[in-house]
Design a protein around this motif. Structure first.
Motif, PDB file in Angstrom:
ATOM      1  N   SER A   1       0.854  -1.190   0.000  1.00 35.03           N
ATOM      2  CA  SER A   1       0.000   0.000   0.000  1.00 35.03           C
ATOM      3  C   SER A   1       0.890   1.241   0.000  1.00 35.03           C
ATOM      4  O   SER A   1       2.101   1.149   0.223  1.00 35.03           O
ATOM      5  CB  SER A   1      -0.881   0.009   1.252  1.00 35.03           C
ATOM      6  N   ASN A   2       0.279   2.395  -0.228  1.00 32.81           N
ATOM      7  CA  ASN A   2       1.051   3.641  -0.174  1.00 32.81           C
ATOM      8  C   ASN A   2       1.728   3.806   1.183  1.00 32.81           C
ATOM      9  O   ASN A   2       2.877   4.217   1.269  1.00 32.81           O
ATOM     10  CB  ASN A   2       0.158   4.847  -0.464  1.00 32.81           C
ATOM     11  N   ARG A   3       1.020   3.492   2.234  1.00 36.83           N
ATOM     12  CA  ARG A   3       1.575   3.615   3.585  1.00 36.83           C
ATOM     13  C   ARG A   3       2.774   2.680   3.767  1.00 36.83           C
ATOM     14  O   ARG A   3       3.799   3.068   4.310  1.00 36.83           O
ATOM     15  CB  ARG A   3       0.490   3.316   4.619  1.00 36.83           C
TER      16      ARG A   3
ATOM     17  N   ASP B   1       3.496   9.889   3.311  1.00 37.38           N
ATOM     18  CA  ASP B   1       2.395   9.304   2.544  1.00 37.38           C
ATOM     19  C   ASP B   1       2.060  10.143   1.306  1.00 37.38           C
ATOM     20  O   ASP B   1       1.813   9.594   0.230  1.00 37.38           O
ATOM     21  CB  ASP B   1       1.147   9.167   3.415  1.00 37.38           C
ATOM     22  N   ALA B   2       2.050  11.445   1.463  1.00 37.68           N
ATOM     23  CA  ALA B   2       1.716  12.326   0.337  1.00 37.68           C
ATOM     24  C   ALA B   2       2.761  12.228  -0.773  1.00 37.68           C
ATOM     25  O   ALA B   2       2.418  12.269  -1.967  1.00 37.68           O
ATOM     26  CB  ALA B   2       1.588  13.772   0.811  1.00 37.68           C
TER      27      ALA B   2
ATOM     28  N   LYS C   1       2.104   9.042  -2.654  1.00 40.07           N
ATOM     29  CA  LYS C   1       0.907   9.207  -3.483  1.00 40.07           C
ATOM     30  C   LYS C   1       1.242   9.973  -4.762  1.00 40.07           C
ATOM     31  O   LYS C   1       0.786   9.614  -5.853  1.00 40.07           O
ATOM     32  CB  LYS C   1      -0.181   9.933  -2.694  1.00 40.07           C
ATOM     33  N   THR C   2       2.065  11.008  -4.634  1.00 34.15           N
ATOM     34  CA  THR C   2       2.491  11.779  -5.800  1.00 34.15           C
ATOM     35  C   THR C   2       3.297  10.923  -6.758  1.00 34.15           C
ATOM     36  O   THR C   2       3.066  10.934  -7.973  1.00 34.15           O
ATOM     37  CB  THR C   2       3.330  13.001  -5.357  1.00 34.15           C
TER      38      THR C   2
ATOM     39  N   VAL D   1       3.329   7.606  -7.053  1.00 36.93           N
ATOM     40  CA  VAL D   1       2.470   6.589  -7.659  1.00 36.93           C
ATOM     41  C   VAL D   1       1.671   7.209  -8.799  1.00 36.93           C
ATOM     42  O   VAL D   1       1.577   6.641  -9.893  1.00 36.93           O
ATOM     43  CB  VAL D   1       1.537   5.943  -6.606  1.00 36.93           C
ATOM     44  N   SER D   2       1.127   8.381  -8.575  1.00 40.26           N
ATOM     45  CA  SER D   2       0.366   9.072  -9.611  1.00 40.26           C
ATOM     46  C   SER D   2       1.235   9.354 -10.834  1.00 40.26           C
ATOM     47  O   SER D   2       0.791   9.166 -11.977  1.00 40.26           O
ATOM     48  CB  SER D   2      -0.197  10.373  -9.050  1.00 40.26           C
TER      49      SER D   2
ATOM     50  N   ARG E   1      -3.675   1.544 -10.613  1.00 36.72           N
ATOM     51  CA  ARG E   1      -2.583   0.780 -10.040  1.00 36.72           C
ATOM     52  C   ARG E   1      -2.556  -0.671 -10.536  1.00 36.72           C
ATOM     53  O   ARG E   1      -1.498  -1.233 -10.786  1.00 36.72           O
ATOM     54  CB  ARG E   1      -2.810   0.827  -8.532  1.00 36.72           C
TER      55      ARG E   1
END
Length: 69
Positions: A10-12, A22-23, A26-27, A29-30, A41
């Motif tokens: 997971s992102n975490r 985490d942010a 997320k960036t 991964v995007s 994903r």
């Protein structure tokens, strides 16, 4: 990042593994999805397997070389 995603993290979990926020994960991964032209994903993970970045039935190492700080 894509390899860690392909291992089902997971992102975490990725954030903890790479010692990032985490942010930030997320960036990243995007951006991976955008660069690969993938809508989600799942499609990116399928591409990682098809390209041989990961093999079915393998587990991620405790710390991936070149990805940790």
């Amino acid at each position: 990042m894509l390899v860690l995603m392909a291992y089902g993290m997971s992102n975490r979990e990725i954030a903890e593994h790479l010692v990032l926020g985490d942010a930030t994960v997320k960036t990243h991964v995007s951006r991976v999805l955008t660069k690969l032209g993938m809508r989600d994903r799942t499609h990116a993970v399928v591409a990682a397997y098809q390209c041989g970045l990961v093999e079915p039935g393998t587990a991620p190492p405790a710390r991936m070389a070149g990805l940790s700080r």
